[in-house]
Design an enzyme around this catalytic site. Structure first.
Site, short mmCIF file in Angstrom:
data_model
loop_
_atom_site.label_atom_id
_atom_site.label_comp_id
_atom_site.label_asym_id
_atom_site.label_seq_id
_atom_site.Cartn_x
_atom_site.Cartn_y
_atom_site.Cartn_z
N LYS A 22 0.83 -1.21 0.00
CA LYS A 22 0.00 0.00 0.00
C LYS A 22 0.87 1.26 0.00
CE LYS A 22 -1.85 1.69 4.02
NZ LYS A 22 -1.50 3.11 4.13
N ASN A 23 1.88 1.30 0.88
CA ASN A 23 2.65 2.53 1.05
C ASN A 23 3.61 2.79 -0.10
OD1 ASN A 23 1.27 3.01 3.36
ND2 ASN A 23 2.98 2.60 4.76
N CYS A 117 -4.95 12.64 13.43
CA CYS A 117 -5.69 11.38 13.32
C CYS A 117 -5.49 10.62 14.62
CB CYS A 117 -5.23 10.59 12.11
SG CYS A 117 -3.56 10.02 12.24
N ARG A 122 0.30 14.61 13.47
CA ARG A 122 0.79 14.37 12.09
C ARG A 122 0.78 15.61 11.18
NH1 ARG A 122 -1.19 8.58 9.96
NH2 ARG A 122 0.71 8.73 8.76
N ASP A 307 4.56 0.69 12.21
CA ASP A 307 3.36 0.04 11.70
C ASP A 307 3.23 -1.42 12.16
OD1 ASP A 307 2.57 2.31 10.46
OD2 ASP A 307 3.06 1.68 8.42
N ARG A 399 -8.77 -0.45 4.77
CA ARG A 399 -7.89 0.54 4.14
C ARG A 399 -6.54 -0.07 3.80
NH1 ARG A 399 -6.32 4.74 7.82
NH2 ARG A 399 -4.90 4.98 6.10
C1 UD1 Z 1 4.25 6.93 6.50
C2 UD1 Z 1 3.41 5.70 6.27
C3 UD1 Z 1 2.84 5.19 7.59
C4 UD1 Z 1 3.96 4.98 8.62
C5 UD1 Z 1 4.83 6.23 8.73
C6 UD1 Z 1 6.06 6.02 9.61
C7 UD1 Z 1 2.60 6.05 4.01
C8 UD1 Z 1 1.44 6.34 3.11
N1 UD1 Z 1 2.36 6.04 5.34
O1 UD1 Z 1 3.38 7.93 7.01
O2 UD1 Z 1 2.17 3.96 7.34
O3 UD1 Z 1 3.38 4.72 9.88
O4 UD1 Z 1 5.29 6.63 7.43
O5 UD1 Z 1 6.81 4.95 9.14
O6 UD1 Z 1 3.69 5.80 3.54
N2 UD1 Z 1 6.30 14.80 10.77
C9 UD1 Z 1 6.36 16.14 11.05
N3 UD1 Z 1 6.24 17.04 10.02
C10 UD1 Z 1 6.04 16.65 8.72
C11 UD1 Z 1 5.98 15.27 8.44
C12 UD1 Z 1 6.11 14.37 9.48
O7 UD1 Z 1 6.54 16.55 12.21
O8 UD1 Z 1 5.93 17.50 7.84
C13 UD1 Z 1 6.42 13.80 11.86
C14 UD1 Z 1 5.14 12.99 12.08
O9 UD1 Z 1 4.20 13.65 12.90
C15 UD1 Z 1 5.69 11.73 12.73
C16 UD1 Z 1 7.05 11.55 12.04
O10 UD1 Z 1 7.37 12.82 11.48
O11 UD1 Z 1 5.88 11.92 14.11
C17 UD1 Z 1 7.08 10.51 10.94
O12 UD1 Z 1 5.97 10.70 10.08
P1 UD1 Z 1 6.02 10.37 8.52
O13 UD1 Z 1 7.19 9.52 8.20
O14 UD1 Z 1 5.88 11.65 7.77
O15 UD1 Z 1 4.68 9.54 8.33
P2 UD1 Z 1 3.85 9.46 7.00
O16 UD1 Z 1 4.74 9.70 5.84
O17 UD1 Z 1 2.61 10.28 7.14
#
Ligand code: UD1
Length: 420
Positions: A22-23, A117, A122, A307, A399
């Site tokens: 999925k990711n 969420c 996030r 995850d 999902r």
């Molecule tokens: C992706 C995965 C999700 C997984 C996560 C961490 C997808 C579609 N989803 O989510 O399944 O759980 O990686 O491995 O690939 N953060 C910030 N600012 C930002 C972006 C992130 O502070 O602009 C923080 C987030 O709140 C979190 C951390 O960085 O604490 C990691 O998040 P991130 O790697 O961005 O998660 P996703 O990419 O949303």
């Protein structure tokens, strides 16, 4: 709302096939917006999030064509709108992945600001600041990220304050068509980032360093079409292996990749599982023994994936001994714990750590899924429970897990879906 009814106590055994990741599929579908040529994406998983991403492309005027094997042809030359509406973004945060491709290819994009969420706040501040550093003008107004650029984006040195998976992917996609060189430092090293990079390279992008914490992208004038097959889902793989270990079972998962599951397989071995791997399969055998508790700490790849922590919490519930699970990626990812305690588990939350004292048996109860991976962990808890468990709000599981009850039935589980 559909529910899953589980009658636990069966040792899982047999073979199943793992779906596409999925990711990885989500950013690859977003990447089809980077070219006016036809892109064919194969091995898509049959999931609600994938349908949402296809719907998102559809509402921009792009009409993906899907065949019976779930290969999708996307011709984004018909794009007419450059907006991701709140109705779709609120159901799937990964909609933010269209921001980079729209902006770099079409010069403008509007994407609803994803809210918090169940697992934390996030934010997407790092996506925004990186694109601004590449010359984008971005305002956040009326709940939307409104981005535009005069001419092309410009390559830059981007240091990511935190390791972010979709942030790295957004910037990498934006950089493929930017003027000059972009270097992403403190980049995410997740295999899904590497898979996206491989697809972009097939489309003509110039990328090096993917899979390390420094990714370099030389912008090109245009990208072209390609045919690309999505890698196997490591989280789905791990979830079934943990379910088998928790039930003292013996299973083989096929069409997967053992090489990207080191941290998870080593924890399963610590739990007492005998593991064998081939190039595209993993076999796990507990020899009928009760698992031993494991302790772990989540962190970005190659460390233990966030995850997968809820599923290991479920395993620890019925394991021998006490295990500590520390979550360092998301701030609020323990919603499943309260439901497990209602099933007879003995779990204490201390800050960002849960301490799980293994008990001999869990007892089925009506429980509620709160997010995608939490719902998988409640199903595992149900599989090791005496009596019946009913898992409500399973739209979360649809999902991210393809036909979960059918795959578990193939492994002998007594599980069925009850429509609302
Ligand atoms: C992706 C995965 C999700 C997984 C996560 C961490 C997808 C579609 N989803 O989510 O399944 O759980 O990686 O491995 O690939 N953060 C910030 N600012 C930002 C972006 C992130 O502070 O602009 C923080 C987030 O709140 C979190 C951390 O960085 O604490 C990691 O998040 P991130 O790697 O961005 O998660 P996703 O990419 O949303």
């Amino acid at each position: 709302m559909d529910r899953l009814i589980i009658n636990g106590g069966v040792r899982l055994s047999g073979e199943i096939r793992i779906a596409g990741a999925k990711n990885s599929a989500l950013p690859i579908l977003a990447a089809t917006l980077l070219t006016d040529d036809l892109v064919t994406v194969c091995n898509l998983p049959h999931l609600y999030d994938i349908t949402t991403m296809l719907e998102l492309l559809g509402c921009m005027g792009v009409q993906p064509v899907i065949d019976e094997k779930l290969n999708v042809e996307v011709d984004s030359s018909t794009i007419a709108h450059f907006s991701a509406p709140y109705e779709l973004v609120k159901t799937m945060r990964a909609s933010i992945l269209v921001l980079g491709p729209l902006l770099t290819h079409h010069g403008c994009a509007e994407v609803a600001l994803p809210g918090g969420c169940a697992i934390g706040s996030r934010p997407v501040n790092l996506h925004i600041s990186a694109l601004e550093a590449m010359g984008a003008k971005i305002i956040v107004e009326d709940g939307y990220i409104k981005a535009s650029v005069e001419g092309r984006l410009t390559g830059n040195q981007i240091f990511m304050d935190m390791v972010t998976v979709t942030g790295t992917e957004n910037v990498m996609m934006a950089a493929t068509l930017a003027k000059g060189k972009t270097v992403i430092e403190n980049a995410a090293r997740e295999p899904e980032v590497v898979d996206l990079a491989s697809c972009l390279i097939e489309m003509g992008a110039k990328i090096t360093g993917q899979g390390t914490d420094t990714i370099t992208i030389e912008g090109v004038e245009r990208l072209h079409g390609c045919k690309y097959s999505v890698m196997p889902d490591r989280i789905e793989t791990g979830t079934y292996l943990i379910a088998a270990a928790a039930t003292r079972g013996n299973i083989k998962v096929k069409d997967t990749r053992p090489d990207i599951l080191d941290s998870v397989l080593s924890k399963l071995e610590q739990a007492g599982a005998k593991i064998k791997v081939g190039p595209d399969w993993i076999a796990l055998d507990m020899h009928g023994e009760r698992p031993k508790s494991v302790s772990l700490r989540t962190a970005p790849y190659p460390a233990f994936p966030t995850d997968m922590q809820a599923q290991f919490t479920a395993l620890n519930c019925i394991a021998e001994g006490t295990g500590a699970i520390t979550e360092t990626v998301f701030e609020n990812r323990f919603m499943h714990v309260h439901e497990m305690n209602r099933m007879g588990a003995s779990i204490k939350v201390e800050g960002n750590t849960v301490i799980v004292e293994g008990v001999e048996a869990l007892f089925g109860a009506p429980v509620m899924a709160t997010d995608l991976r939490a719902s998988a962990s409640l199903i595992i808890a149900g599989l090791v429970s005496e009596h019946e468990t009913s898992v409500d709000r399973i739209y979360h599981i649809d999902r991210g897990y393809e036909c979960i009850e059918e795959k578990l039935q193939l492994l002998g589980a007594r599980i069925r879906r009850v429509p609302a």
